[in-house]
Design a protein around this motif. Structure first.
Motif, PDB file in Angstrom:
ATOM      1  N   MET A  29     -10.388  -1.372  -7.246  1.00 24.54           N
ATOM      2  CA  MET A  29     -10.292  -0.145  -8.030  1.00 24.54           C
ATOM      3  C   MET A  29      -8.909   0.083  -8.647  1.00 24.54           C
ATOM      4  SD  MET A  29     -12.590   2.623  -5.905  1.00 24.54           S
ATOM      5  CE  MET A  29     -11.972   3.961  -6.915  1.00 24.54           C
ATOM      6  N   PRO A  30      -7.814  -0.095  -7.893  1.00 20.97           N
ATOM      7  CA  PRO A  30      -6.496   0.123  -8.516  1.00 20.97           C
ATOM      8  C   PRO A  30      -6.226  -0.815  -9.688  1.00 20.97           C
ATOM      9  CG  PRO A  30      -6.312   0.112  -6.129  1.00 20.97           C
ATOM     10  CD  PRO A  30      -7.695  -0.344  -6.445  1.00 20.97           C
TER      11      PRO A  30
ATOM     12  N   VAL B 218      -5.953  -1.733 -15.839  1.00 21.85           N
ATOM     13  CA  VAL B 218      -6.498  -2.380 -17.039  1.00 21.85           C
ATOM     14  C   VAL B 218      -7.042  -1.331 -18.009  1.00 21.85           C
ATOM     15  CG1 VAL B 218      -8.261  -3.956 -17.911  1.00 21.85           C
ATOM     16  CG2 VAL B 218      -7.003  -4.523 -15.814  1.00 21.85           C
ATOM     17  N   ILE B 219      -7.770  -0.337 -17.483  1.00 20.87           N
ATOM     18  CA  ILE B 219      -8.342   0.711 -18.336  1.00 20.87           C
ATOM     19  C   ILE B 219      -7.246   1.531 -19.000  1.00 20.87           C
ATOM     20  CG2 ILE B 219      -9.696   2.850 -18.311  1.00 20.87           C
ATOM     21  CD1 ILE B 219     -11.370   1.643 -16.058  1.00 20.87           C
ATOM     22  N   ARG B 220      -6.263   1.941 -18.221  1.00 16.85           N
ATOM     23  CA  ARG B 220      -5.185   2.773 -18.754  1.00 16.85           C
ATOM     24  C   ARG B 220      -4.365   2.010 -19.789  1.00 16.85           C
ATOM     25  NH1 ARG B 220      -3.886   8.098 -18.979  1.00 16.85           N
ATOM     26  NH2 ARG B 220      -4.115   8.441 -16.737  1.00 16.85           N
TER      27      ARG B 220
ATOM     28  N   LEU C 233      -0.916   5.589  -8.006  1.00 18.10           N
ATOM     29  CA  LEU C 233      -1.182   5.990  -9.390  1.00 18.10           C
ATOM     30  C   LEU C 233      -2.657   5.841  -9.740  1.00 18.10           C
ATOM     31  CD1 LEU C 233       1.825   4.531 -11.435  1.00 18.10           C
ATOM     32  CD2 LEU C 233       1.145   6.923 -11.290  1.00 18.10           C
ATOM     33  N   SER C 234      -3.240   4.729  -9.334  1.00 22.28           N
ATOM     34  CA  SER C 234      -4.645   4.493  -9.668  1.00 22.28           C
ATOM     35  C   SER C 234      -5.568   5.488  -8.959  1.00 22.28           C
ATOM     36  CB  SER C 234      -5.040   3.066  -9.301  1.00 22.28           C
ATOM     37  OG  SER C 234      -5.009   2.882  -7.903  1.00 22.28           O
ATOM     38  N   LEU C 235      -5.272   5.773  -7.689  1.00 21.38           N
ATOM     39  CA  LEU C 235      -6.131   6.700  -6.953  1.00 21.38           C
ATOM     40  C   LEU C 235      -5.954   8.137  -7.434  1.00 21.38           C
ATOM     41  CD1 LEU C 235      -6.013   5.276  -3.314  1.00 21.38           C
ATOM     42  CD2 LEU C 235      -7.678   4.881  -5.129  1.00 21.38           C
ATOM     43  N   VAL C 236      -4.767   8.483  -7.921  1.00 15.52           N
ATOM     44  CA  VAL C 236      -4.591   9.792  -8.551  1.00 15.52           C
ATOM     45  C   VAL C 236      -5.518   9.905  -9.760  1.00 15.52           C
ATOM     46  CG1 VAL C 236      -2.983  11.200  -9.898  1.00 15.52           C
ATOM     47  CG2 VAL C 236      -2.251  10.202  -7.733  1.00 15.52           C
TER      48      VAL C 236
ATOM     49  N   GLU D 238       4.797   3.507   5.289  1.00 14.12           N
ATOM     50  CA  GLU D 238       4.523   3.558   3.847  1.00 14.12           C
ATOM     51  C   GLU D 238       4.991   4.890   3.257  1.00 14.12           C
ATOM     52  OE1 GLU D 238       3.445   3.118   0.013  1.00 14.12           O
ATOM     53  OE2 GLU D 238       3.652   1.556   1.535  1.00 14.12           O
ATOM     54  N   LEU D 239       5.754   4.807   2.164  1.00 13.39           N
ATOM     55  CA  LEU D 239       6.333   6.014   1.565  1.00 13.39           C
ATOM     56  C   LEU D 239       5.715   6.408   0.229  1.00 13.39           C
ATOM     57  CD1 LEU D 239       8.403   8.293   1.571  1.00 13.39           C
ATOM     58  CD2 LEU D 239      10.055   6.697   0.581  1.00 13.39           C
ATOM     59  N   PRO D 240       5.737   5.573  -0.829  1.00 14.28           N
ATOM     60  CA  PRO D 240       5.305   6.060  -2.148  1.00 14.28           C
ATOM     61  C   PRO D 240       3.860   6.528  -2.187  1.00 14.28           C
ATOM     62  CG  PRO D 240       5.642   3.685  -2.172  1.00 14.28           C
ATOM     63  CD  PRO D 240       6.209   4.182  -0.898  1.00 14.28           C
ATOM     64  N   ALA D 241       2.943   5.793  -1.576  1.00 17.17           N
ATOM     65  CA  ALA D 241       1.546   6.222  -1.566  1.00 17.17           C
ATOM     66  C   ALA D 241       1.382   7.534  -0.808  1.00 17.17           C
ATOM     67  CB  ALA D 241       0.664   5.135  -0.950  1.00 17.17           C
TER      68      ALA D 241
END
Length: 553
Positions: free
Chosen positions: A33-34, A39-41, A395-398, A483-486
């Motif tokens: 999914m990510p 690719v879509i964006r 970013l993708s999950l957002v 894990e920090l950014p996610a």
């Protein structure tokens, strides 16, 4: 004696159970999914604008910086890991068992904690080193920010991965080859350079691939050291601009760079054969006497452990002690607050470990016992998440959550799913290594006695897999808790973890809160690492892409 290894537990003619396929395919799709989002964006940017974004001088500089990090960091880690591995496995180094554990424990130190510790110790102003040199007239040290600090932090953070790989390689070298070299007149140094080191090439490549991917994915060290790498640039674009297309473009470039690295590593592995022609997996080597080199070897080990483990602990304790002296206990994070943060971190990471283990089992059973193009593709998909940095996955999950699953957006299940995407490969790799060492004849015997596949798995296979399953779960837990950014982008409102609290407290210059939370984080992480080391062999700790393991009669 160790179990014999098998290339596969089944044949291509066997059809995999439909239930396993129906479970494993959605897992593979979810991990993709990510990448699909990127690719879509990026496709929505337009060809002309996309070329403009890619050809910007700043974009090219970020690309160059990240590529150099991925090349230089493995070289530096190898310079530390190779002598450390040889000293702790082959020599009469004093307290060798202690150094075996101590040199691995930096795995438990979060990147942002290590980076802040280096700045506190070696920063240009107000650091420990500058304070010690001030009586000598040194008013300001050279800047640690940028290339120097980033490379130092990443080297200290990643050399244990290289070390684990080298350890495994040294165990697989038969002593007869080195004895033959010695009989031809080579001394110990010549034997090492001409015989031992060339046989460590696969281990160096495997460890180097892991270190390079870590360097590309790192967020904490590059951000704290103000180094323009992909992860920092993506985070700045996402948080402080409204241009999601540029952030997605950079993220896709980073993902492409990591996937290229994974592909190159996979191609190199596919041409290699790893096997032993003896009935044992570990060989007894004669101990190398260090003699006059014993003291330099001890100093080397002390420096590495001091910088990678003791320094973060010392800086954390120093911040805490200074806060107590200046502000009193009331200004330091309360015990109740620390317990809440620790519980949030342990709970979310524990759920991720359970989810990763549950998803890894069907994927591993399919790929090992029912090898085919489909099952191999499913397994390879699980490694894509390992190649995607946390900022990219977040970013993708957002995007997916805000647009298509609003009821899941900024909830704990979405955060756990992000951990699953990023760290599933660690559980898959560890469980797969264990299953490859279980002879399928045991399962066939159970089937011949009337047991169905589920009964065979629960009564025969899973008990033998228990060590690998436990180790994989612990490894996912240890990685997810740091894990920090996610976590920054996906954690539910009000659901603060130790990692997020440390980051926000440091940004607000609240070093007392940061120190207390860092200490709790280090205690939990080091405890998990010690538990992991006690439960698994070194070979199972290497979270690599699949290795071709062949049986030799």
């Amino acid at each position: 004696m160790c179990a014999r290894t098998w290339e596969s537990g089944g044949t291509a003619a066997q059809k995999p159970p439909l239930v396993l396929v129906c479970v494993a395919i959605p897992i593979a799709i979810a991990v993709l999914m990510p990448l699909t989002y990127l690719v879509i964006r990026t496709a929505g940017v337009g060809e002309e604008k996309l070329l403009t974004l890619i050809s910007r001088p700043r974009t090219l500089q970020v690309l160059l910086n990240s590529a150099i990090l991925a090349i230089v960091t493995p070289i530096l880690t190898a310079a530390i890991a190779v002598p450390l591995a040889f000293l702790t496995w082959r020599t009469d180094l004093p307290w060798r068992r202690f150094w075996l554990i101590a040199t691995t424990l930096p795995l438990a130190v979060p990147d942002y904690v290590c980076s802040f510790a280096l700045i506190a110790a070696f920063g240009p102003k107000g650091s420990w080193l500058q304070w010690l040199l001030e009586p000598l007239g040194v008013q300001e040290l050279p800047e640690i920010y940028g290339w120097g600090g980033t490379l130092l932090a990443l080297t200290l953070l990643t050399y244990p991965y290289m070390l684990l790989s080298i350890w495994t390689g040294l165990q697989g070298i038969h002593p007869a080859q080195e004895e033959a070299a010695r009989s031809l007149g080579y001394n110990q140094i010549e034997t090492f350079w001409r015989v031992t080191l060339p046989q460590l090439r696969p281990s160096l490549l495997a460890g180097g691939a892991i270190v390079a991917m870590y360097a590309l994915q790192d967020f904490g060290a590059t951000t704290v050291m103000r180094f323009d790498a992909f992860t920092r640039a993506i985070y700045i674009l996402y948080r402080y601009t409204f241009d999601r297309h540029q952030a997605a473009t950079l993220a896709l470039m980073l993902a492409g760079l990591v996937l290229l690295l994974l592909w190159l590593e996979s191609k190199a592995r596919s041409r290699a054969v790893y096997y032993s022609q003896t009935t044992t997996c570990y060989h007894s080597h004669p101990t190398v006497r260090l003699r006059v080199w014993k003291l330099p070897a001890l100093i080397f080990c002390c420096v590495v452990v001091s910088l990678g483990l003791i320094l973060p602990l010392a800086v954390t304790l120093f911040w805490l002690w200074r806060s107590w002296l200046s502000s009193g206990l009331s200004e330091v994070a309360s015990l109740q607050k620390l317990l809440e943060l620790a519980w949030h971190s342990i709970f979310a990471s524990g759920l991720a470990a359970v989810a990763a283990t549950a998803c890894a089992l069907p994927v591993v059973v399919l790929s090992v016992r029912f090898p085919s193009r489909l099952t191999t593709a499913i397994e390879r998909c699980t490694y894509i998440g390992f190649g995607l940095p946390g900022i990219v996955v977040a970013l993708s999950l957002v995007f997916w959550g805000a647009n298509y699953l609003p009821w899941l957006y900024q909830t704990l299940p979405m955060l756990v799913f992000a951990y699953l995407v990023m760290f599933l490969s660690q559980s898959v790799g560890t469980v797969r290594s264990s299953l490859l060492q279980i002879t399928p004849q045991l399962e066939e015997s159970a089937r011949s006695l009337g047991k169905n596949p589920w009964q065979t798995f629960t009564a025969i296979t899973f008990p033998l897999l228990r060590s690998g399953v436990w180790s994989g779960a612990l490894l996912v837990f240890l990685t997810a808790i740091k894990e920090l950014p996610a976590t920054l982008l996906l954690a539910p409102i009000g659901f603060n973890t130790l990692a997020v609290h440390i980051w926000k407290a440091t940004e607000n210059v609240s070093y007392s809160d940061a120190a207390a939370s860092s200490l709790v984080m280090l205690v939990v992480s080091i405890g998990s690492t010690l538990l992991l080391l006690s439960q698994t062999s070194l070979k199972e700790l290497i979270t690599e892409a699949p290795i071709l393991i062949k049986e030799v009669d």
